[in-house]
Design an enzyme around this catalytic site. Structure first.
Site, mmCIF file in Angstrom:
data_model
loop_
_atom_site.group_PDB
_atom_site.id
_atom_site.type_symbol
_atom_site.label_atom_id
_atom_site.label_comp_id
_atom_site.label_asym_id
_atom_site.label_seq_id
_atom_site.Cartn_x
_atom_site.Cartn_y
_atom_site.Cartn_z
ATOM 1 N N ASP A 2 0.787 -1.260 0.200
ATOM 2 C CA ASP A 2 0.193 -0.134 0.000
ATOM 3 C C ASP A 2 0.847 1.313 0.022
ATOM 4 O O ASP A 2 1.977 1.309 0.318
ATOM 5 C CB ASP A 2 -0.817 0.061 1.194
ATOM 6 C CG ASP A 2 0.050 0.117 2.402
ATOM 7 O OD1 ASP A 2 0.805 -0.682 2.640
ATOM 8 O OD2 ASP A 2 -0.565 0.896 3.404
ATOM 9 N N GLU A 3 0.389 2.330 -0.479
ATOM 10 C CA GLU A 3 0.992 3.831 -0.510
ATOM 11 C C GLU A 3 2.313 3.929 -0.938
ATOM 12 O O GLU A 3 3.125 4.443 -0.098
ATOM 13 C CB GLU A 3 0.694 4.173 0.889
ATOM 14 C CG GLU A 3 -0.716 3.994 1.595
ATOM 15 C CD GLU A 3 -0.760 4.572 2.979
ATOM 16 O OE1 GLU A 3 -2.111 5.176 3.226
ATOM 17 O OE2 GLU A 3 -0.025 4.427 3.824
ATOM 18 N N PRO A 4 2.568 3.320 -1.983
ATOM 19 C CA PRO A 4 3.998 3.606 -2.550
ATOM 20 C C PRO A 4 4.144 5.133 -3.245
ATOM 21 O O PRO A 4 4.020 5.185 -4.428
ATOM 22 C CB PRO A 4 4.203 2.346 -3.624
ATOM 23 C CG PRO A 4 2.878 2.017 -3.972
ATOM 24 C CD PRO A 4 1.939 2.609 -2.930
#
Length: 253
Positions: A221-223
């Site tokens: 998640d959330e790169p």
């Protein structure tokens, strides 16, 4: 079921009448769930003395509505000693939850022996030895709780890049605007860097050797700031790696 078995194994019947308690179940996990119910009835009984507990007559047939009943514990942002995690497992058992999702790594810390440079952990920084984690796996299994480990990548890896400068490619440390006029730094693992998957193969193989359950959580998640094509390439390769280790990958959406 999180342990790969049949969720129906948790069913049980508990009959309290004529001065006796009869518990029936097809599997040991069902016996454990029924004994937990009996303990709950005993601890909430209205009439108790030092030598006697009176439990009211009852006929209970019980089975879980949900096969997966879990609690997520973030031990990267807040380090919990092994004894505290054991206490959490005791509480899961008491409330008939059967999954402990251990969020093991994040930007704030990489509290694992796996993946660290040869010099080992920085002085004073708490971390889990492999034997600590194996101890938790055995403790949880004895209480019919499956531990699902999470190694969160390619984002949420600032702590890892601090430990392993060889993972810095020159393009995987970026700034992004999260509010108007406010910027933050973000990092991600670069799939074009050979060292990235050399490390991930080592770490995930080590995690799979410690945690025998069927699931391994890869985060994903959330790169922030990672090009879409690089993200897709990374996640696909990591999923293949997890499956080659005989595990089923899980991730955040």
């Amino acid at each position: 079921s999180p342990d790969g078995g049949d969720p129906a194994g948790e069913r049980y019947s508990l009959v309290i009448e004529d001065g006796q308690v009869v518990l029936r179940a097809a599997e040991p996990v069902g016996v454990a769930r029924g004994l937990t119910t009996l303990i709950q009835l005993m601890t909430t009984a209205s009439s108790r003395s030092a030598n006697e507990i009176r439990v009211p007559a009852a006929q209970i047939t019980d089975a879980p509505r949900y096969a997966w009943r879990g609690l997520s514990l973030d031990v990267a942002r807040t380090f919990f000693p092994v004894a505290e995690i054991r206490r959490m497992i005791d509480l899961l058992e008491l409330y008939k939850l059967n999954v402990l999702h251990l969020h093991l790594t994040d930007d704030q810390a990489w509290p694992l022996a796996l993946g660290r440079p040869a010099a080992g952990p920085e002085p004073g920084a708490p971390f889990y030895r492999d034997e600590d984690l194996r101890d938790l796996v055995g403790y949880a299994a004895a209480r019919f709780v499956t531990i699902v480990p999470e190694i969160d990548t390619p984002g949420h890896t600032a702590a890892l890049l601090e430990l392993r400068p060889d993972l810095k490619s020159g393009r995987n440390e970026v700034e992004y605007e999260f509010l108007p006029g406010h910027r933050r730094r973000a990092v991600w693992l670069d799939p074009e860097l050979p060292a990235t998957f050399e490390l991930m193969e080592q770490v995930l193989a080590g995690v799979a050797a410690i945690f025998p359950g069927p699931y391994l959580h890869i985060g994903a998640d959330e790169p922030r700031g990672m090009p879409d094509e690089d993200y897709v390439s990374y996640v696909r390769r990591l999923r293949r790696l997890v499956r080659s280790l005989g595990r089923q990958p899980l991730g955040w959406q």
